[in-house]
Design an enzyme around this catalytic site. Structure first.
Site: not given
Ligand SMILES: NC(=O)c1ccc[n+]([C@@H]2O[C@H](COP(=O)([O-])OP(=O)(O)OC[C@H]3O[C@@H](n4cnc5c(N)ncnc54)[C@H](O)[C@@H]3O)[C@@H](O)[C@H]2O)c1
Ligand SMILES: [Zn+2]
Length: 366
Positions: A125, A147, A189, A231, A241, A245, A249, A252, A256, A268
């Site tokens: 929890r 999030k 972003e 942020k 949100e 907030r 978006n 987006h 999306h 993305h």
């Molecule tokens: N929580 C939120 O507010 C929020 C906001 C935007 C996106 N997201 C989520 O984030 C995700 C995308 O994140 P991402 O783009 O970081 O993707 P990811 O975590 O898949 O990383 C992208 C790739 O980079 C590699 N990698 C990561 N750090 C590295 C480093 N320092 N050196 C070498 N390789 C590295 C990973 O292994 C992966 O292959 C999506 O699932 C999306 O929905 C969440």
């Molecule tokens: Zn985004």
């Protein structure tokens, strides 16, 4: 040098999340972590790719001491951002002895952060957790704001929770090993953040991009600091949100829809860049944004090799339908965050579908 930012959230009891930007690995972080943990035992969940790249360097003074038995390697990928992984990680942690006196530390990109954050939200929890983002996207966006979540067959991030990390450890060194393609995705972003709320960051991005392209620490520090600050400001005003907030978006709604309709073949960042251009086009067509700002946006996206047109094969009507079934949709109304100038947006409700369809049609590559 270490930069610290606080994210103060109201509520009962009030909660404060700390962002630490570790620019040069000056050795200050281990003590910060220790005081945050307050004697809790830390379990580290690493993106396994990042762990393999960094394991030998973790001995240095800028990294905390990590007990090998407390390291879990997570095969991070969107395909593994699922409830089964959360269950597997939970079982692993409990078998290793994690209990209410423990804390989780996620080190990886947005996938690792979202999965571990969600696990922390529901394990026993609620577990305290720390985010250690290692992609540009995770540093400028996903690790801040609380999030968390996983994907379902029906769509991305459909199971989730708000769960704030106690500490966000932005170690700029991690970005050294990030593949250029991932860096480019994160830049979308950054551009979004500047467009929605930071004209100073925008001007910085418009200057010749040499230092940022070479990932010089000073440049990364400026970008990370500006994005996290904005942020944090937005999230402090509206954590869950309920309204404000939604400005985050920007770009987006169309983004999306493009991701979904392409079966996630469009990534993305690319989708967001096109979405930003679509939002700016709409704003120009409604008389809310100067044409010159749209031109500047397209130029900036092109500087970072981000697309500014919808690839052939998409129909504006199908995109519109995808937008209307987006989970962020409120009672069937098309909600749109539109730029009104560089660094300022408005929440535009009641957009007529034909206005949007016309703009999308114009952006479609022949
Ligand atoms: N929580 C939120 O507010 C929020 C906001 C935007 C996106 N997201 C989520 O984030 C995700 C995308 O994140 P991402 O783009 O970081 O993707 P990811 O975590 O898949 O990383 C992208 C790739 O980079 C590699 N990698 C990561 N750090 C590295 C480093 N320092 N050196 C070498 N390789 C590295 C990973 O292994 C992966 O292959 C999506 O699932 C999306 O929905 C969440
Ligand atoms: Zn985004």
């Amino acid at each position: 040098m270490t930069m610290k930012l606080a994210l103060d959230l109201p509520g009962t009891p009030p909660f404060s999340s700390q962002v630490v930007i570790d620019r040069d690995g000056d050795g200050a972080f281990p003590a910060t972590l220790e005081s945050c943990l307050q004697g809790r035992i830390a379990y580290w969940i690493w993106d396994e790719t990042v762990f393999s790249l960094w394991r030998e360097r973790l001995e240095g003074p800028s990294f905390p001491t990590i007990t090998p038995a407390h390291i879990i390697r997570f095969p991070a990928s969107e395909a593994n951002k699922r409830l089964t992984m959360v269950e597997r990680l939970a079982g692993d942690l409990l078998e290793r002895g994690a209990d209410r006196g423990s804390a989780l530390i996620a080190v990886g990109g947005g996938v690792t952060g979202d999965v571990v954050g969600f696990l922390a939200a529901i394990l026993l929890r609620g577990f305290p957790h720390i985010q250690g983002p290692t992609t540009l996207l995770a540093q400028v966006d996903s690790s801040v704001g609380g999030k968390t979540g996983v994907d379902l067959e029906q769509g991305k991030n459909l199971l989730g929770a708000f769960h704030q990390p106690q500490l966000i450890w932005m170690n700029l060194q991690f970005l050294e090993t990030l593949p250029p393609e991932e860096f480019r995705q994160g830049m979308a972003e950054v551009i979004k953040t500047a467009m929605l709320g930071d004209a100073t960051l925008w001007r910085y991005l418009e200057a010749p991009p040499g230092e940022l392209r070479c990932r010089e620490r000073e440049a990364l520090c400026q970008v990370d600091t500006a994005c996290c600050r904005l942020k944090a400001e937005v999230v402090q005003l509206d954590e869950k949100e309920a309204g404000h907030r939604r400005v985050l978006n920007l770009g987006h709604t169309v983004g999306h829809a493009l991701e979904r309709l392409s079966n996630y073949q469009i990534r993305h960042g690319d989708a967001v860049a096109i979405g930003l251009v679509a939002a700016a086009n709409l704003a120009v067509s409604l008389g809310n944004l100067a044409e010159e700002s749209l031109t500047r946006l397209e130029t900036l996206c092109r500087t970072w090799e981000l697309p500014v047109r919808i690839p052939p094969g998409f129909s504006p009507a199908a995109l519109l339908r995808a937008m209307q079934t987006d989970k962020k949709h409120i009672r069937g109304r098309l909600h749109f965050i539109l730029p009104v100038q560089i660094g300022r947006v408005m929440d535009y409700e009641g957009l007529r579908p034909e206005q949007l369809e016309a703009v999308l049609g114009r952006l479609l590559e022949p």
